[in-house]
Design a protein around this motif. Structure first.
Motif, PDB file in Angstrom:
ATOM      1  N   SER A  30      23.648  52.376  58.051  1.00 12.55           N
ATOM      2  CA  SER A  30      24.391  51.546  58.993  1.00 12.55           C
ATOM      3  C   SER A  30      25.508  50.853  58.219  1.00 12.55           C
ATOM      4  N   LEU A  31      26.393  50.214  58.919  1.00  9.06           N
ATOM      5  CA  LEU A  31      27.545  49.600  58.274  1.00  9.06           C
ATOM      6  C   LEU A  31      27.882  48.283  58.947  1.00  9.06           C
ATOM      7  N   ASN A  32      28.050  47.249  58.155  1.00 10.62           N
ATOM      8  CA  ASN A  32      28.458  45.936  58.640  1.00 10.62           C
ATOM      9  C   ASN A  32      29.564  45.474  57.706  1.00 10.62           C
ATOM     10  N   ARG A  33      30.807  45.794  58.003  1.00  8.97           N
ATOM     11  CA  ARG A  33      31.953  45.458  57.166  1.00  8.97           C
ATOM     12  C   ARG A  33      33.053  44.862  58.031  1.00  8.97           C
ATOM     13  N   ILE A  34      33.754  43.912  57.465  1.00  6.39           N
ATOM     14  CA  ILE A  34      34.896  43.312  58.150  1.00  6.39           C
ATOM     15  C   ILE A  34      35.988  43.055  57.127  1.00  6.39           C
ATOM     16  N   GLN A  35      37.225  43.196  57.550  1.00 11.67           N
ATOM     17  CA  GLN A  35      38.382  42.895  56.726  1.00 11.67           C
ATOM     18  C   GLN A  35      39.277  41.957  57.520  1.00 11.67           C
ATOM     19  N   LEU A  36      39.646  40.839  56.905  1.00  8.45           N
ATOM     20  CA  LEU A  36      40.490  39.851  57.563  1.00  8.45           C
ATOM     21  C   LEU A  36      41.701  39.549  56.694  1.00  8.45           C
ATOM     22  N   LEU A  37      42.837  39.382  57.332  1.00  6.11           N
ATOM     23  CA  LEU A  37      44.071  38.991  56.657  1.00  6.11           C
ATOM     24  C   LEU A  37      44.608  37.792  57.417  1.00  6.11           C
ATOM     25  N   GLY A  38      44.679  36.652  56.748  1.00  7.20           N
ATOM     26  CA  GLY A  38      45.115  35.454  57.450  1.00  7.20           C
ATOM     27  C   GLY A  38      45.402  34.305  56.510  1.00  7.20           C
ATOM     28  N   ARG A  39      45.502  33.115  57.110  1.00 13.18           N
ATOM     29  CA  ARG A  39      45.806  31.899  56.355  1.00 13.18           C
ATOM     30  C   ARG A  39      44.628  30.936  56.413  1.00 13.18           C
ATOM     31  N   VAL A  40      44.429  30.240  55.292  1.00 10.79           N
ATOM     32  CA  VAL A  40      43.335  29.283  55.167  1.00 10.79           C
ATOM     33  C   VAL A  40      43.656  28.048  56.001  1.00 10.79           C
ATOM     34  N   GLY A  41      42.678  27.577  56.758  1.00 13.40           N
ATOM     35  CA  GLY A  41      42.882  26.436  57.638  1.00 13.40           C
ATOM     36  C   GLY A  41      42.525  25.101  57.012  1.00 13.40           C
ATOM     37  N   GLN A  42      41.700  25.114  55.994  1.00 14.26           N
ATOM     38  CA  GLN A  42      41.276  23.869  55.345  1.00 14.26           C
ATOM     39  C   GLN A  42      40.882  24.177  53.917  1.00 14.26           C
ATOM     40  N   ASP A  43      40.984  23.191  53.047  1.00  8.57           N
ATOM     41  CA  ASP A  43      40.516  23.372  51.677  1.00  8.57           C
ATOM     42  C   ASP A  43      39.018  23.646  51.703  1.00  8.57           C
ATOM     43  N   PRO A  44      38.538  24.488  50.792  1.00  5.47           N
ATOM     44  CA  PRO A  44      37.104  24.819  50.802  1.00  5.47           C
ATOM     45  C   PRO A  44      36.223  23.654  50.390  1.00  5.47           C
ATOM     46  N   VAL A  45      34.999  23.699  50.863  1.00  4.74           N
ATOM     47  CA  VAL A  45      33.973  22.736  50.457  1.00  4.74           C
ATOM     48  C   VAL A  45      32.809  23.524  49.883  1.00  4.74           C
ATOM     49  N   MET A  46      32.106  22.917  48.944  1.00  5.74           N
ATOM     50  CA  MET A  46      30.915  23.557  48.393  1.00  5.74           C
ATOM     51  C   MET A  46      29.706  22.768  48.866  1.00  5.74           C
ATOM     52  N   ARG A  47      28.749  23.490  49.414  1.00  9.79           N
ATOM     53  CA  ARG A  47      27.532  22.856  49.924  1.00  9.79           C
ATOM     54  C   ARG A  47      26.326  23.494  49.273  1.00  9.79           C
ATOM     55  N   GLN A  48      25.257  22.704  49.200  1.00  9.60           N
ATOM     56  CA  GLN A  48      24.015  23.227  48.658  1.00  9.60           C
ATOM     57  C   GLN A  48      22.854  22.566  49.382  1.00  9.60           C
ATOM     58  N   ALA A  49      22.086  23.371  50.084  1.00 12.67           N
ATOM     59  CA  ALA A  49      20.883  22.868  50.740  1.00 12.67           C
ATOM     60  C   ALA A  49      19.771  22.788  49.704  1.00 12.67           C
ATOM     61  N   GLU A  50      18.795  21.983  49.988  1.00 12.23           N
ATOM     62  CA  GLU A  50      17.688  21.788  49.048  1.00 12.23           C
ATOM     63  C   GLU A  50      17.010  23.116  48.722  1.00 12.23           C
ATOM     64  N   GLY A  51      16.935  23.413  47.437  1.00  5.01           N
ATOM     65  CA  GLY A  51      16.260  24.616  46.992  1.00  5.01           C
ATOM     66  C   GLY A  51      17.006  25.907  47.230  1.00  5.01           C
ATOM     67  N   LYS A  52      18.247  25.840  47.661  1.00  3.06           N
ATOM     68  CA  LYS A  52      19.015  27.050  47.933  1.00  3.06           C
ATOM     69  C   LYS A  52      20.240  27.097  47.024  1.00  3.06           C
ATOM     70  N   ASN A  53      20.822  28.282  46.922  1.00  8.19           N
ATOM     71  CA  ASN A  53      22.025  28.457  46.120  1.00  8.19           C
ATOM     72  C   ASN A  53      23.218  27.797  46.796  1.00  8.19           C
ATOM     73  N   PRO A  54      24.191  27.304  46.011  1.00  3.47           N
ATOM     74  CA  PRO A  54      25.378  26.717  46.621  1.00  3.47           C
ATOM     75  C   PRO A  54      26.228  27.771  47.324  1.00  3.47           C
ATOM     76  N   VAL A  55      27.049  27.309  48.243  1.00  2.16           N
ATOM     77  CA  VAL A  55      27.942  28.179  48.999  1.00  2.16           C
ATOM     78  C   VAL A  55      29.285  27.481  49.156  1.00  2.16           C
ATOM     79  N   THR A  56      30.364  28.239  49.028  1.00  2.00           N
ATOM     80  CA  THR A  56      31.707  27.721  49.297  1.00  2.00           C
ATOM     81  C   THR A  56      32.090  28.153  50.702  1.00  2.00           C
ATOM     82  N   ILE A  57      32.576  27.205  51.485  1.00  2.00           N
ATOM     83  CA  ILE A  57      32.898  27.458  52.894  1.00  2.00           C
ATOM     84  C   ILE A  57      34.339  27.045  53.159  1.00  2.00           C
ATOM     85  N   PHE A  58      35.066  27.891  53.886  1.00  2.00           N
ATOM     86  CA  PHE A  58      36.412  27.541  54.355  1.00  2.00           C
ATOM     87  C   PHE A  58      36.696  28.320  55.633  1.00  2.00           C
TER      88      PHE A  58
END
Length: 149
Positions: A30-58
Motif C-alpha cells: 500500500s502507499l501513503n505519500r504526500i508532497q506539498l509545496l507551499g509557505r510556512v504560516g508560523q514559526d515552528p514549535v517543539m513539543r514533547q509529551a511525557e515519555g514520548k519523543n519530541p516533535v517539531t510542528i508548523f
C-alpha cells in the motif's frame, strides 16, 4: 526417487504454510505519500509529551487558483483562490532539529511525508479529529540562513 519424494513433501509443506498465511493475513503493498509545496504560516514549535519523543510542528499553506467566468482562457477573467492549511509534524531526530532551527514564517518549502489521521481530546474534554502530515523530507526553496539574518 527418494530425493524427488523429499522435494515433493517439502513443497507441499511450504505451499500449505503459505496458504495458511494468505488466508489468515493478507500481505499487500500500500502507499501513503504526500508532497506539498507551499509557505510556512508560523514559526515552528517543539513539543514533547511525557515519555514520548519530541516533535517539531508548523503549518504550511498551499494555494489553489482558478479563473471563473465565461472566458476562462483570457486574462480578463476573475481569479479565485483557495488556501488550504496543513499541520506538519517532524519526528525524525535530525530533520526535527533542522526544521525547528531553520524553518521560519513565510519560508517556501517542499515537504514529503505521509498523512496521519488521529483523534485527541481538547481542554474541554471534547474529542476532536486531527489530520497531520508526518514529514519524512523537507527541501528549503528559500535560503533559511539569509532569512534568519
Amino acid at each position: 526417487m527418494l530425493r524427488r519424494r523429499v522435494a515433493q513433501v517439502f513443497w507441499q509443506s511450504v505451499r500449505r504454510e503459505s496458504d495458511l498465511a494468505t488466508t489468515s493475513l493478507i500481505l499487500e503493498r500500500s502507499l501513503n505519500r504526500i508532497q506539498l509545496l507551499g509557505r510556512v504560516g508560523q514559526d515552528p514549535v517543539m513539543r514533547q509529551a511525557e515519555g514520548k519523543n519530541p516533535v517539531t510542528i508548523f503549518s504550511l499553506a498551499t494555494n489553489e487558483m482558478w479563473r471563473s467566468g465565461e472566458n476562462t482562457t483570457s486574462v480578463a477573467g476573475d481569479i479565485s483562490q483557495k488556501t488550504t492549511w496543513h499541520r506538519i509534524s517532524v519526528f525524525r531526530p535530525g530533520l526535527r532539529d533542522l526544521a525547528y532551527q531553520y524553518v521560519k514564517k513565510g519560508a517556501r518549502l517542499f515537504v514529503e511525508g505521509k498523512i496521519d489521521y488521529g483523534e485527541y481530546t481538547d481542554k474541554n474534554d471534547v474529542k476532536r479529529q486531527a489530520t497531520t502530515i508526518v514529514a519524512d523530507n523537507i527541501i528549503f526553496l528559500s535560503d533559511p540562513l539569509k532569512e534568519k539574518m
